[in-house]
Design an enzyme around this catalytic site. Structure first.
Site, PDB file in Angstrom:
ATOM      1  N   LYS A   1      43.287  34.713  42.968  1.00 44.47           N
ATOM      2  CA  LYS A   1      43.858  34.439  41.647  1.00 44.47           C
ATOM      3  C   LYS A   1      45.244  35.076  41.512  1.00 44.47           C
ATOM      4  O   LYS A   1      46.121  34.531  40.835  1.00 44.47           O
ATOM      5  CB  LYS A   1      42.927  34.934  40.536  1.00 44.47           C
ATOM      6  CG  LYS A   1      41.952  33.866  40.076  1.00 44.47           C
ATOM      7  CD  LYS A   1      40.769  33.688  40.977  1.00 44.47           C
ATOM      8  CE  LYS A   1      40.615  32.412  41.677  1.00 44.47           C
ATOM      9  NZ  LYS A   1      39.449  32.341  42.562  1.00 44.47           N
TER      10      LYS A   1
ATOM     11  N   GLY B   1      36.799  22.020  49.654  1.00 43.40           N
ATOM     12  CA  GLY B   1      35.931  22.618  48.636  1.00 43.40           C
ATOM     13  C   GLY B   1      36.748  23.574  47.785  1.00 43.40           C
ATOM     14  O   GLY B   1      37.969  23.431  47.654  1.00 43.40           O
TER      15      GLY B   1
ATOM     16  N   ALA C   1      37.619  26.377  55.838  1.00 38.02           N
ATOM     17  CA  ALA C   1      36.940  26.718  54.575  1.00 38.02           C
ATOM     18  C   ALA C   1      35.820  25.708  54.350  1.00 38.02           C
ATOM     19  O   ALA C   1      35.900  24.859  53.471  1.00 38.02           O
ATOM     20  CB  ALA C   1      37.940  26.708  53.422  1.00 38.02           C
TER      21      ALA C   1
ATOM     22  N   GLY D   1      32.552  26.504  53.825  1.00 32.11           N
ATOM     23  CA  GLY D   1      31.389  27.115  53.198  1.00 32.11           C
ATOM     24  C   GLY D   1      31.153  28.522  53.718  1.00 32.11           C
ATOM     25  O   GLY D   1      31.827  28.980  54.643  1.00 32.11           O
ATOM     26  N   ARG D   2      30.219  29.220  53.069  1.00 34.41           N
ATOM     27  CA  ARG D   2      29.900  30.597  53.466  1.00 34.41           C
ATOM     28  C   ARG D   2      28.407  30.723  53.713  1.00 34.41           C
ATOM     29  O   ARG D   2      27.623  29.930  53.191  1.00 34.41           O
ATOM     30  CB  ARG D   2      30.357  31.569  52.361  1.00 34.41           C
ATOM     31  CG  ARG D   2      31.875  31.574  52.213  1.00 34.41           C
ATOM     32  CD  ARG D   2      32.331  32.474  51.078  1.00 34.41           C
ATOM     33  NE  ARG D   2      32.045  33.879  51.281  1.00 34.41           N
ATOM     34  CZ  ARG D   2      32.803  34.703  52.005  1.00 34.41           C
ATOM     35  NH1 ARG D   2      33.906  34.271  52.586  1.00 34.41           N
ATOM     36  NH2 ARG D   2      32.474  35.973  52.124  1.00 34.41           N
TER      37      ARG D   2
ATOM     38  N   ASP E   1      25.237  36.762  46.959  1.00 30.40           N
ATOM     39  CA  ASP E   1      25.455  35.693  47.944  1.00 30.40           C
ATOM     40  C   ASP E   1      24.408  35.671  49.053  1.00 30.40           C
ATOM     41  O   ASP E   1      24.272  34.666  49.746  1.00 30.40           O
ATOM     42  CB  ASP E   1      26.833  35.877  48.615  1.00 30.40           C
ATOM     43  CG  ASP E   1      27.977  35.330  47.772  1.00 30.40           C
ATOM     44  OD1 ASP E   1      27.758  35.015  46.595  1.00 30.40           O
ATOM     45  OD2 ASP E   1      29.101  35.221  48.309  1.00 30.40           O
TER      46      ASP E   1
ATOM     47  N   ALA F   1      30.617  35.326  41.867  1.00 32.20           N
ATOM     48  CA  ALA F   1      30.634  36.752  41.548  1.00 32.20           C
ATOM     49  C   ALA F   1      29.840  37.049  40.278  1.00 32.20           C
ATOM     50  O   ALA F   1      29.086  38.029  40.223  1.00 32.20           O
ATOM     51  CB  ALA F   1      32.080  37.214  41.396  1.00 32.20           C
TER      52      ALA F   1
ATOM     53  N   HIS G   1      43.613  25.829  14.859  1.00 25.02           N
ATOM     54  CA  HIS G   1      44.643  24.837  15.158  1.00 25.02           C
ATOM     55  C   HIS G   1      45.991  25.538  15.263  1.00 25.02           C
ATOM     56  O   HIS G   1      46.292  26.388  14.423  1.00 25.02           O
ATOM     57  CB  HIS G   1      44.700  23.782  14.056  1.00 25.02           C
ATOM     58  CG  HIS G   1      45.838  22.813  14.235  1.00 25.02           C
ATOM     59  ND1 HIS G   1      45.793  21.804  15.159  1.00 25.02           N
ATOM     60  CD2 HIS G   1      47.048  22.744  13.623  1.00 25.02           C
ATOM     61  CE1 HIS G   1      46.929  21.133  15.112  1.00 25.02           C
ATOM     62  NE2 HIS G   1      47.715  21.673  14.186  1.00 25.02           N
TER      63      HIS G   1
END
Ligand code: FAD
Ligand code: NAD
Length: 475
Positions: A58, A191, A277, A279-280, A320, A328, A452
């Site tokens: 990020k 992905g 990349a 997948g894990r 994971d 996460a 608004h």
């Protein structure tokens, strides 16, 4: 001597470190073993997420977005800059700074909560004993605990005939640490990682080609969202080749030759860097001694029940390395739930309302069922949608592609899924998650006052549109 704890956590990622803090908050004498070592050679807590995942990606997405906007979007605002340039080393150093601030912050939280931090490798033995090998040491120590939480995380999957060499053929960690913009970046797998990290380097000037085996982009997303995403990413210059199988990759004379197979046959493409990349997979190497009696399932995940209990009483597993999405926030919530169950409290996680976010530009976010899932399950539903381009705020910020799509049960009007592609999707999804947690209806959201001008008005209008009474679009 054997050190005795109430709780030992193996793994200090967002699953493990959060579990350890919560257990300590509940008065349990807790240790957390984590073997990760940072660039400075010292312990770096936070696992994949803080070190080579969520946070550094990020940080780079943000830096590259500024650069991209400067070059492509600011002129419309009357802002012109000549000679804009990107110093990749500074961008990477900034990212490293963000990472070390956060990993150091976790160590600080451990001290504040009296979690014993153990830098090194943990291995589960029989009878709730753990063998601890300190970092850079061969000597082992024996620890015991009433409860042990396994939170060992995941590692990237490799594919046949494509070997990582950490220079030319890289994984997510390598793609977060490039010191210059590659001229041609190949990515195997379109992905989440492929799209996020592909976007980073494409915005900085790389020609990015994504080679995706499946015939559709983002197959898990709602089809209206993935269709828009494919169109918008193509417009940005990402070359996404669907239905493409990589047969092999080899480094020859400083470039990577990739052999492909698609519907038109076999061909070869050349890249300067290749990100894999695809997948894990759960990381359980060296984690379980033979007599630990903890079972793995056919996917290599630690087998757990709905309460995150493994096949051994007092041994739990989260994040994971177990079933469920590799996210996460899912890992952290499991960590909290397990710590609370160990302390004798009731805890439960609703897997149905875990949000997904992809941090491309525009962002993509969803919660609940897709339209195709509802059709497959034979659920009668009503659908509402609203484009950001029709909101005042969307036009004012000048970044208005995308839409909010809401799916609600035809009879009860309960919201079954919300799918967003557009600016701020990562934040907008939160109110949809909350509404779904409270089993709210589209009517509930439709009757709630939204400020608004905000992008959240698109959520409000999509809720109104479920009942075909949106104000700012035809119904
Ligand atoms: P991990 O974070 O993998 O942590 C496990 C830790 O345990 C590691 O430090 C590891 O070294 C340690 N360990 C393993 N075995 C042992 C052992 N035997 N002894 C001692 N220590 C051990 N998810 C999101 O929700 N949002 C995002 O934006 C996002 N972005 C991502 C971007 C990338 C590039 C990647 C790769 C992942 C991203 N993810 C994201 C996924 C997220 O990082 C993972 O779901 C999350 O980190 C899983 O947490 P965990 O605690 O289960 O495992
Ligand atoms: P992914 O499952 O998101 O995508 C992998 C892609 O590779 C898929 O589209 C798959 O069809 C394709 N693929 C598989 N084998 C292939 C092959 N041989 N050739 C070509 N394509 C192939 O996995 P990922 O992008 O590696 O990310 C791993 C996980 O990390 C994600 O599933 C997610 O759980 C997590 N993650 C989350 C975020 C986020 O929340 N924003 C960001 C990054 C990673």
């Amino acid at each position: 001597m054997t050190d005795k704890f109430d709780v030992i956590v193996i793994g200090g990622g967002p699953g493990g470190y959060v579990a350890a803090i919560r257990a300590a908050q509940l008065g349990l004498n807790t240790a957390c073993i984590d073997m990760n070592t940072g660039k400075d050679g010292k312990s770096a807590l936070g696992g994949t997420c803080l070190n080579v995942g969520c946070i550094p990606s990020k940080a780079l997405l943000d830096s590259s977005k500024h650069y991209h906007h400067l070059q492509h979007d600011y002129a419309a605002h009357g802002i012109s800059v000549s000679d804009a340039s990107m110093d990749v080393k500074t961008m990477i150093a900034r990212k490293d700074g963000v990472v070390s601030q956060l990993t150091g912050g976790v160590a600080q939280l451990f001290r504040a909560n009296k979690v014993k931090q153990l830098h090194g490798r943990g291995r589960l033995l029989a009878d709730r004993r753990v063998e601890f090998t300190p970092h850079a040491s061969e000597e082992t120590r024996l620890l015991t605990a009433d409860n042990i939480i396994l939170a060992a995380g995941s590692v990237p999957v490799a594919i046949p005939n494509v070997s990582y060499d950490d220079e030319y053929i890289i994984d997510n960690a390598g793609a977060l640490d490039l010191t210059e913009v590659p001229k041609r970046l190949g990515v195997i797998g379109a992905g989440v990682i492929g799209l996020e990290l592909g976007s980073v380097w494409q915005r900085l000037g790389a020609e990015v080609t994504l080679l995706e085996a499946l015939p559709t982009l983002l197959a898990a997303a709602d089809k209206d969202i993935s269709k828009q995403a494919a169109r918008l990413f193509k417009k940005q210059g990402l070359d996404i080749r669907l239905g493409t199988l990589v047969k092999s990759a080899s480094v020859v004379g400083g470039e990577i030759k990739v052999l492909l197979e698609d519907k038109s046959g076999t061909s070869e493409v050349h890249f300067d860097r290749l990100l894999v990349a695809v997948g894990r997979k759960p990381y359980t190497e060296g984690l379980l001694a033979e007599d630990s009696a903890v079972d793995l399932n056919q996917h290599g995940q630690i087998e757990v029940n709905e309460k995150s209990q493994t096949t051994v009483a007092g041994v739990w597993a989260i994040g994971d390395c177990v079933r469920g999405p590799m996210l996460a926030h899912k890992a952290s919530e499991e960590g909290i739930a397990v710590a609370e169950m160990i302390a004798g409290k009731a805890a439960h996680i609703h897997f149905d309302t875990i949000p997904w976010v992809i941090y491309t530009d525009p962002e993509i976010a969803w919660v609940g069922k897709t339209e195709q899932q509802l059709k497959e399950e034979g659920v009668a539903y009503r659908s509402g949608s609203f484009p950001f381009a029709a909101t005042g705020r969307g036009l004012a910020i000048g970044n208005a592609p995308g839409l909010v799509k809401m799916l609600a049960d035809e009879d009860s009007d309960e919201i079954l899924g919300v799918h967003i592609i557009g600016p701020g999707a990562s934040e907008l999804i939160a109110e949809c998650v909350v509404t779904m947690e409270f089993q709210g209806a589209a009517e509930d959201l439709a009757r709630i006052v939204h400020a608004h001008p905000t992008l959240s008005e698109a959520v409000h209008e999509a809720a109104l549109h479920v009942d075909k009474r949106a104000i700012h679009r035809g119904n």
